[in-house]
Design a protein around this motif. Structure first.
Motif, PDB file in Angstrom:
ATOM      1  N   GLY B 306      27.406  15.217  14.738  1.00  0.00           N
ATOM      2  CA  GLY B 306      26.132  15.829  14.408  1.00  0.00           C
ATOM      3  C   GLY B 306      26.194  17.178  14.742  1.00  0.00           C
ATOM      4  O   GLY B 306      26.499  17.591  16.054  1.00  0.00           O
ATOM      5  N   VAL B 307      25.483  18.133  13.995  1.00  0.00           N
ATOM      6  CA  VAL B 307      25.395  19.617  14.510  1.00  0.00           C
ATOM      7  C   VAL B 307      23.942  20.095  14.166  1.00  0.00           C
ATOM      8  O   VAL B 307      23.490  19.580  12.921  1.00  0.00           O
ATOM      9  CB  VAL B 307      26.304  20.603  13.947  1.00  0.00           C
ATOM     10  CG1 VAL B 307      25.920  22.074  14.268  1.00  0.00           C
ATOM     11  CG2 VAL B 307      27.619  20.239  13.914  1.00  0.00           C
ATOM     12  N   VAL B 308      23.056  20.319  15.015  1.00  0.00           N
ATOM     13  CA  VAL B 308      21.692  20.785  15.052  1.00  0.00           C
ATOM     14  C   VAL B 308      21.596  22.101  14.855  1.00  0.00           C
ATOM     15  O   VAL B 308      21.920  22.655  15.626  1.00  0.00           O
ATOM     16  CB  VAL B 308      20.687  20.171  16.163  1.00  0.00           C
ATOM     17  CG1 VAL B 308      19.511  20.609  15.822  1.00  0.00           C
ATOM     18  CG2 VAL B 308      20.975  18.711  16.322  1.00  0.00           C
ATOM     19  N   GLY B 309      21.612  22.451  13.395  1.00  0.00           N
ATOM     20  CA  GLY B 309      21.723  23.979  13.169  1.00  0.00           C
ATOM     21  C   GLY B 309      21.721  24.306  11.719  1.00  0.00           C
ATOM     22  O   GLY B 309      21.447  23.370  10.775  1.00  0.00           O
ATOM     23  N   ASP B 310      21.592  25.642  11.439  1.00  0.00           N
ATOM     24  CA  ASP B 310      21.695  26.084  10.029  1.00  0.00           C
ATOM     25  C   ASP B 310      22.927  25.966   9.221  1.00  0.00           C
ATOM     26  O   ASP B 310      23.975  26.424   9.744  1.00  0.00           O
ATOM     27  CB  ASP B 310      21.080  27.547  10.193  1.00  0.00           C
ATOM     28  CG  ASP B 310      20.704  28.022   8.827  1.00  0.00           C
ATOM     29  OD1 ASP B 310      21.052  27.227   7.621  1.00  0.00           O
ATOM     30  OD2 ASP B 310      19.688  28.803   8.772  1.00  0.00           O
TER      31      ASP B 310
END
Ligand SMILES: Cc1cc2nc3c(=O)[nH]c(=O)nc-3n(C[C@H](O)[C@H](O)[C@H](O)COP(=O)(O)OP(=O)(O)OC[C@H]3O[C@@H](n4cnc5c(N)ncnc54)[C@H](O)[C@@H]3O)c2cc1C
Lengths: 256, 328
Positions: B306-310
């Motif tokens: 997962g990547v928490v970002g825009d």
């Protein structure tokens, strides 16, 4: 214009459905009208509004399935019929199609019979075409738009390859998809009307058919293996740094 | 066991899962491929190259456009005169309909969306997901022919052997005209996310970038970014229902309960929250990657990475990073 909407009752899609002691269980999760069938009811009501006529909701199921029919009534269907008989507990899809066809004939036929594309439980999507075949009517599947014109119907089918315009003479069987429009919410008046409506229950004997023996039978049910996924969050100073790490991780999984 | 495989195609464009069905049929013994349509010589030729021992072709102008009734009547007539034990088909909107109707004609049954199959003598037991994949059932069809439609990508695609040929048998079409095709509009190049090995999927988040103007403008740019990544990986673009309902992309791309159930090797979910109705459509992907602004989004419970970002920053950066590594 006489329209029949065939519906089924299923456990809500949020339900924790599982196999337990050879049975499918869903605890106390609510049973609802099959979400795909709400599009069928919506499509039927739109056609009633455009052409006049009546909408009959038809369902094979146990006594509890009345609630699904009441939902269709509350949305605006004029009447509802439940086909319920313990003898129908183990029918397969061809059997269901034969019983539905008999019920449609007992209602006195229709100009259009509408289904949802498939059900949430079995998910096969074969009952609409099988009912059409038993009736000998044209089958128009995956319909997103309907226009009736003097004894014929023109529909837009929403397919993987694009939109196909198809014309057929009535009566016809249609399966309806999401592009028909958001199913309307039951109105206050509709709910009141539905709660008072008498829903006749027909047995197999009343339909004048014998119970079709199931050709397709289930031999076992099981729960799918649960893969415990633990999500690894990829962090980094910049999107570029994150992307570099993520790209390496993806390639290491050898899926590309 | 006498096995037939129905080669499903749209105007000559064969659904890849037809070849997967041919591969499975081949593993059970000799296999006959059935090709219906108009001007389908190339399809028959390809069927030999993918392993058919015999091809029965019905080439008739009346079969130029798929319509349920003439296809079903033609197929039922073939099957009732040659009595196959098992008929394998890929699972598509067309084959669900076709096999369903033929099962009525032939007093048999159909098992759809099958993910595994075992054979004992000439009796077939299949495994198929029910209740949106929450439960698996093993079922049998106690009459012949047994119609089995296979879930896409559940069985390996056989290698194509160029130049391999065999005997073509020609058969007649049966007229059963109940509808006519008036027109056909391909809103874009045919999308078949069911066949794709990689799906880069976008949700409502794809429309969320105020610096690009309104939602529509942002979504156009967002899906273009997803398209670039999908293109690099030879994959397809998928979508959540929110993106479809928003008018940002067509229904053919929708993954989930009311869209398509897919099982690619890699699924990259961008700006998708992970509602159950979406998850049931993609949770069988081999590797799931989620890119989302919200660390609490349920999609992360389903993802391996997962990547928490825009997504507007992460997706193009990922395209660059992967392009470098893939040497493209
Ligand atoms: C009967 C029924 C059937 C349904 N069938 C389907 C179906 O087939 N398929 C389906 O998908 N849904 C289906 N749904 C709808 C489903 O319940 C959800 O509403 C839908 O999946 C939500 O889509 P979404 O995740 O794109 O949108 P949202 O839930 O609004 O999520 C958007 C996400 O994007 C993130 N985000 C926003 N901006 C950015 C950004 N710039 N970068 C990164 N992340 C960002 C947000 O944090 C959020 O998590 C169905 C619902 C019902 C009731």
């Amino acid at each position: 214009m006489k329209i029949i909407a065939c519906i089924k009752q299923v456990p809500d899609s949020e339900a924790k459905v599982k196999a337990e002691n050879g049975q499918v269980t869903w605890g106390d999760a609510p049973l609802v009208i099959n979400p795909f069938d709400e599009y069928a009811v919506e499509g039927a009501l739109q056609q009633k509004e455009a052409n006049g006529g009546t909408v009959t909701a038809l369902c094979i199921g146990p006594e509890t399935a009345r609630e699904a029919l009441k939902h269709a009534l509350a949305m605006g269907a004029d009447e509802a019929i439940l086909v319920s008989d313990p003898a129908l507990n183990d029918i397969d899809s061809v059997g269901a199609a034969r019983v539905l066809a008999a019920a449609i004939n007992k209602i006195g036929g229709a100009d259009m019979v509408m289904f949802g594309r498939q059900t949430l439980d079995n998910g096969a999507g074969v009952t609409p075409p099988q009912t059409a075949r038993v009736l000998g009517w044209p089958m128009l599947g995956w319909v997103g738009q309907i226009k009736v014109d003097a004894g014929s119907v023109q529909v837009e089918r929403v397919l993987e390859e694009g939109r196909q315009t198809v014309k057929a003479n009535l009566p016809a069987v249609l399966s309806i998809v999401q592009s028909i429009g958001e199913p309307r919410y039951p109105s206050f008046m509709g709910i009141r009307k539905a709660s008072k409506a008498a829903i006749p229950v027909w047995s197999v004997a009343e339909l004048g058919v014998s119970v079709p023996a199931a050709v397709v039978t289930r031999v076992e049910i099981s729960n799918p293996p649960t893969a415990e996924t633990v999500c690894e969050i990829i962090a980094g100073e910049t999107p570029e740094a994150i992307a570099e790490t993520l790209a390496d991780k993806i390639l290491a999984e050898k899926v590309l | 066991m006498k096995t037939w495989v129905y080669i499903d195609h749209f105007k000559g464009e064969v659904q890849v899962a037809s070849w997967e069905a041919l591969g499975l049929g081949k593993s059970l013994g000799a296999v006959t491929a059935i090709v219906l349509g108009s001007g389908v010589d190339a399809v028959a030729k390809a069927a030999f190259e993918y392993g058919a021992d015999e091809v029965i072709v019905v080439d008739d102008a009346s079969l130029a456009d798929y319509r349920a009734e003439p296809f079903a009547s033609t197929f039922s007539a073939l099957a009732s005169s040659s009595t196959p034990d098992l008929i394998l088909l890929p699972t598509t909107a067309r084959t669900r309909e076709l096999s369903a109707m033929c099962a009525v004609d032939l007093n048999s049954g159909v098992l759809t969306d099958v993910s595994a199959l075992s054979v004992d003598g000439d009796k077939v037991t299949v495994t198929r997901p029910i209740y949106e994949g929450k439960v698996l059932e093993k079922t049998v069809c106690n009459a012949k022919p047994q119609f089995v439609t296979l879930r896409g990508r559940a069985f390996p695609k056989p290698a194509q052997e160029a130049g391999r040929t065999g005997a073509v048998t020609k058969a007649e079409a049966k007229a059963d005209v109940k509808s006519s095709v008036e027109g056909y509009s391909a809103t874009e190049a045919a999308v078949n996310i069911g066949d794709a090995a990689v799906i880069v999927s976008g949700g409502r988040g794809v429309s969320n970038n105020p610096s690009l103007g309104d939602e529509k403008a942002a979504a156009e740019k967002g899906f273009a970014l997803l398209g670039e990544l999908a293109g690099l990986l030879g994959g397809a673009v998928g979508a959540s229902r929110a993106a479809v309902d928003g008018g940002f992309i067509t229904y053919a791309h929708q993954v989930g309960q009311t869209g398509k159930v897919v099982a690619p090797d890699l699924y990259i979910a961008c700006g998708i929250s992970g509602a159950i109705q979406h998850l049931v459509g993609m949770r069988n992907a081999k590797l799931i990657v989620a890119i989302n602004k919200d660390a609490e989004a349920p999609i992360f419970k389903q993802a391996r990475f997962g990547v928490v970002g825009d997504l507007f920053a992460v997706v193009p950066a990922l395209t660059v990073a992967l392009r470098k590594r893939l040497g493209k």
